[in-house]
Design an enzyme around this catalytic site. Structure first.
Site, PDB file in Angstrom:
ATOM      1  N   GLU A 428      41.107 -55.625 -14.966  1.00 47.41           N
ATOM      2  CA  GLU A 428      39.903 -56.306 -15.431  1.00 47.41           C
ATOM      3  C   GLU A 428      39.955 -57.791 -15.051  1.00 47.41           C
ATOM      4  O   GLU A 428      40.919 -58.483 -15.386  1.00 47.41           O
ATOM      5  CB  GLU A 428      39.793 -56.163 -16.950  1.00 47.41           C
ATOM      6  CG  GLU A 428      39.732 -54.707 -17.416  1.00 47.41           C
ATOM      7  CD  GLU A 428      39.912 -54.568 -18.918  1.00 47.41           C
ATOM      8  OE1 GLU A 428      39.866 -55.603 -19.619  1.00 47.41           O
ATOM      9  OE2 GLU A 428      40.102 -53.434 -19.392  1.00 47.41           O
ATOM     10  N   LEU A 457      36.170 -51.641 -17.452  1.00 47.33           N
ATOM     11  CA  LEU A 457      36.941 -52.079 -18.616  1.00 47.33           C
ATOM     12  C   LEU A 457      37.401 -50.867 -19.428  1.00 47.33           C
ATOM     13  O   LEU A 457      36.848 -50.538 -20.475  1.00 47.33           O
ATOM     14  CB  LEU A 457      36.109 -53.037 -19.489  1.00 47.33           C
ATOM     15  CG  LEU A 457      36.166 -54.508 -19.078  1.00 47.33           C
ATOM     16  CD1 LEU A 457      35.584 -54.707 -17.697  1.00 47.33           C
ATOM     17  CD2 LEU A 457      35.439 -55.385 -20.088  1.00 47.33           C
ATOM     18  N   GLU A 459      41.297 -49.104 -20.111  1.00 52.92           N
ATOM     19  CA  GLU A 459      42.730 -49.100 -19.795  1.00 52.92           C
ATOM     20  C   GLU A 459      43.217 -47.735 -19.336  1.00 52.92           C
ATOM     21  O   GLU A 459      44.125 -47.641 -18.502  1.00 52.92           O
ATOM     22  CB  GLU A 459      43.534 -49.581 -21.006  1.00 52.92           C
ATOM     23  CG  GLU A 459      43.491 -51.087 -21.222  1.00 52.92           C
ATOM     24  CD  GLU A 459      42.133 -51.585 -21.678  1.00 52.92           C
ATOM     25  OE1 GLU A 459      41.760 -52.723 -21.318  1.00 52.92           O
ATOM     26  OE2 GLU A 459      41.437 -50.834 -22.404  1.00 52.92           O
ATOM     27  N   GLN A 481      45.054 -56.490 -19.442  1.00 56.46           N
ATOM     28  CA  GLN A 481      44.700 -57.882 -19.726  1.00 56.46           C
ATOM     29  C   GLN A 481      45.430 -58.461 -20.934  1.00 56.46           C
ATOM     30  O   GLN A 481      45.785 -59.637 -20.942  1.00 56.46           O
ATOM     31  CB  GLN A 481      43.187 -57.986 -19.914  1.00 56.46           C
ATOM     32  CG  GLN A 481      42.641 -59.377 -19.804  1.00 56.46           C
ATOM     33  CD  GLN A 481      41.129 -59.354 -19.699  1.00 56.46           C
ATOM     34  OE1 GLN A 481      40.444 -59.295 -20.708  1.00 56.46           O
ATOM     35  NE2 GLN A 481      40.605 -59.412 -18.481  1.00 56.46           N
ATOM     36  N   HIS A 530      44.489 -60.701 -28.992  1.00 57.89           N
ATOM     37  CA  HIS A 530      44.921 -61.553 -27.895  1.00 57.89           C
ATOM     38  C   HIS A 530      46.311 -62.126 -28.140  1.00 57.89           C
ATOM     39  O   HIS A 530      46.877 -62.773 -27.263  1.00 57.89           O
ATOM     40  CB  HIS A 530      43.914 -62.688 -27.681  1.00 57.89           C
ATOM     41  CG  HIS A 530      42.541 -62.186 -27.356  1.00 57.89           C
ATOM     42  ND1 HIS A 530      41.547 -62.087 -28.302  1.00 57.89           N
ATOM     43  CD2 HIS A 530      42.009 -61.710 -26.210  1.00 57.89           C
ATOM     44  CE1 HIS A 530      40.462 -61.584 -27.741  1.00 57.89           C
ATOM     45  NE2 HIS A 530      40.708 -61.348 -26.475  1.00 57.89           N
TER      46      HIS A 530
END
Length: 740
Positions: A428, A457, A459, A481, A530
């Site tokens: 991505e 997008l 996985e 990502q 994240h």
């Protein structure tokens, strides 16, 4: 052995068939079909052999000599699909694809007995079975382009799409592929219940997405629809409704009618091969003899339903085709049945005398074959000076200023793309944008969109493309990502990537280096998805290599090692990149540049090679060893300097590899001081430090050992994260306590 209902129904029904006028075996077996009488006769034998293998499986189980009884009875129509394909077309098969496998074996000009023995040795867990060697009963063979699948609950569909993608991409790149013919197509089969699985949806969606954009993707999806998944019924019409997607051509056939199945399969295959685009072949079938040997169908199906399936028995219906065409008499077919039954059961008895796996070492040998000497030889390979000058536009990285971690990975990827023509980088945002953190910036411009490209997008789709590319002979480097996103698709690594070499005895492998931006400590960004510090789900996967570089020079050398291990040994590597260190420049003071490293020129790659499972030590203190990795390295080095200023002798050991752990280096460093502190940024439960402490205990280490970790918490936004993440202060306090 006693005859069951299915056998009795076959013999009684065939005996009542009425022969028709004799046809030329070279002509269609009936009006309106392209299936010739000779083809029908041959495919009937493969169908019969498949049925008898199911009977032999149950007999072996009764004798406690067999271990797998999910059969193909009722699905023998898949022989028609194999007949419509070429023997070199890669196939990923459903566990009810016995007749397909036997037909493919015959297409490869093997004697029929070889295919029968293959399956029986798998049923008996024979160490001489040609694909898994007694580790599992699977359909697979390196000479038949049949890739073994250990769980066909749709987990293989993303890989199958990847195989189709790789066929076209290898041709575009002009690199060799395992599949020799340029117009090869991929085929994968699965059951009706499996189409509801997330990985199936990912496979269908990826194929549709690619076709929507005009990308060639030659794949044939084959749904063998018997209307029931174990005991759960599939609603009528659901398979067709689920199958109809943009860009995927839909074909439907009666899988119990060999002629119809063959005609439609030929059309579907021709569509995929000619248009280089996906097709969905929906075969209506029945399931005979239950889901598996231990399944009691009457607990959830009525007698009327079971009898209705018997009336559609594909073996009976193919026998009727032959008799009505005057190519066989009922007596001849029954004689063939009895002689073949005796033959298959005799071979089954012989397989019980074949050797079985006898030691743990023998069983585990194919998990992760690795040749350190060969890796050390390949890892330092670089492209010619002229090619490197071109790739770097005349500005070689070794002539640049010292680099950050992000820059070092970027330059190493560029060097690798220059030396490995079959390498691709994808994920991505990795193309024009160059990744969220700029790690792949400029690579697409230099090496083209065929080698560096963005994916959808998803996985599962990303890893499926990597799996298909790797098994086809390419060198995929997919990017996930964020570490948290990897868990959406972990089974593509756990159940698909890591098992292939094990269940094929090295005959098939899926080399890859999965780059993952991970760990926590990002400033001003993210939260839980994240900033993720959970890697326990990776560490228990047998054979998986987990690299965790912290410094730029280590990252470059370790990435070269992983690529060499994938290329030479088929290794599956996860390359964990600490996001918070991507652009870090300093170690102790602002402006000191202590976290930068010069890019090592190719002439020194051999001497700076980092073998898999080797740690790196900092300092020579004799009072305390701090064992760490990732972000913990920078924090530990800073804490160690403060302790050293107070007169304590500290050394810091950067593990660098989290699987396999560098046990020799770990034990040596521990023994040198007799006091070990593990600074572990992962969660307290399931932490890397748990494994380290266990390894020290197993090795007989008798010194002191303690650990500090992050809390058992998800990571919140902003400054709140500091309350649950490992800190320098905690490392220093724990060190003082251990030092006394």
């Amino acid at each position: 052995m006693a005859r069951d209902t299915v056998e009795t129904h076959f013999t009684q029904t065939v005996a009542t068939l009425t022969a028709g006028p004799a046809r030329d075996p070279g002509l269609p077996v009936r009006a309106g079909t392209t299936l010739t009488g000779e083809q029908c006769r041959s495919l009937f034998r493969r169908q019969l052999e498949s049925r008898l293998l199911d009977i032999a499986a149950r007999w072996l189980r009764e004798q406690d000599e067999g271990f797998y009884t999910i059969g193909s009875a009722g699905h023998e129509g898949n022989a028609a699909v194999a007949a419509a394909l070429r023997p070199g077309d890669p196939a990923l098969l459903h566990y009810r694809s016995g007749a397909f496998y036997l037909t493919r074996s015959e297409q490869a000009e093997r004697v029929p007995e070889q295919g029968i023995r293959d399956v029986l040795m798998g049923l008996a867990a024979s160490a001489e079975e040609p694909i898994a060697g007694g580790r599992h009963k699977v359909f697979g063979h390196p000479d038949l382009a049949v890739i073994p699948q250990t769980s066909t609950i749709a987990s293989h569909l993303p890989r199958a799409v990847g195989v189709a993608f790789a066929i076209e991409r290898a041709r575009a790149l002009g690199t060799p592929s395992r599949w020799k013919q340029d117009d090869a197509i991929a085929v994968c089969s699965f059951g009706d219940a499996s189409i509801n699985h997330a990985s199936a949806l990912s496979g269908f969606n990826t194929a549709s997405y690619a076709t929507f954009q005009g990308q060639p993707l030659p794949i044939l999806f084959v749904c063998e629809d018997n209307g029931i998944g174990i005991s759960v019924r599939t609603p009528k019409g659901w398979v067709e409704a689920a199958a109809r997607r943009p860009g995927i051509e839909y074909f439907a056939a009666d899988g119990c009618d060999l002629a119809d199945a063959y005609d439609i399969a030929v059309r579907a295959v021709e569509h995929v091969r000619t248009h280089r685009s996906p097709a969905f072949l929906h075969l209506s079938m029945v399931r005979l003899m239950g889901h598996a040997g231990s399944d009691v169908e009457v607990a959830y199906r009525t007698q009327r339903e079971i009898r209705a399936d018997l009336e559609r028995d594909p073996l009976v219906r193919t026998a009727a085709l032959l008799v009505e065409a005057g190519l066989e008499t009922p007596e001849e077919l029954l004689k063939t049945y009895e002689s073949m039954r005796e033959h298959v059961l005799r071979i089954a008895l012989e397989t019980t005398r074949s050797p079985r796996l006898g030691t743990a070492r023998e069983i585990m040998e194919p998990i992760a074959p690795r040749n350190p000497e060969l890796i050390a030889k390949i890892s330092p390979m670089a492209a010619s000076g002229q090619d490197r000058e071109k790739a770097f536009a005349g500005s070689l990285p070794e002539n640049d200023k010292p680099m950050t971690l992000s820059m070092a990975i970027n330059r190493t990827l560029a060097d690798a793309l220059t030396v490995y023509p079959d390498m691709t980088v994808f994920g991505e945002d990795v193309a024009k944008k160059g990744g969220v953190y700029g790690v792949t910036r400029g690579l697409q411009k230099r090496f083209g969109a065929a080698r560096v490209f963005d994916t959808l997008l998803d996985e599962q789709a990303i890893l499926g493309l990597a799996l298909g590319a790797g098994v086809s002979g390419l060198l995929p480097v997919p990017e996930i990502q964020y570490l948290a996103y990897l868990h959406n698709a972990l089974d593509q690594i756990r159940g698909e990537a890591a098992t292939l070499s094990f269940f094929s005895r090295h005959a098939y492998r899926n080399p890859m280096v999965v780059r993952v931006a991970g760990y926590a400590y990002q400033k001003g960004f993210g939260g839980h998805f994240h900033n993720d510090n959970a890697i326990a789900a990776l560490r228990d996967i047998p054979g998986l290599v987990i690299a965790s570089p912290s410094r730029p020079d280590d990252a470059a050398a370790m990435l070269r090692t992983c690529l060499a291990a994938a290329q030479t040994c088929g290794s599956v590597c996860v390359f964990l990149e600490p996001i918070a260190l991507y652009h870090t420049r300093d170690l102790f003071d602002d402006g000191d540049g202590g976290w930068l490293s010069p890019y090592v020129p190719p002439a020194r790659w051999a001497e700076t090679h980092v073998p898999i499972g080797r740690a790196r030590s900092y300092g020579d203190g004799r009072d305390l060893t701090i064992v760490t990795f990732g972000n913990g390295l920078r924090m530990s080095l800073r804490a160690a300097v403060r302790l050293t200023q107070e007169g304590y002798g500290c050394r810091v050991l950067d593990l660098r590899w989290l699987a396999p752990l560098p046990l020799d280096d770990l034990l040596r460093a521990a023994e040198l001081t007799g006091k070990v502190l593990i600074a572990d940024e992962t969660r307290h439960t399931g932490a890397v430090s748990e494994g380290i402490m266990a390894e020290l205990a197993d090795a007989g280490y008798t010194g002191s050992v303690a650990r500090v970790t992050s809390a058992d918490s998800f990571i919140p936004l902003g400054a709140a994260a500091d309350h649950v993440l490992l800190s320098e202060e905690e490392i220093e306090q724990a060190a003082r306590k251990l030092l006394g």
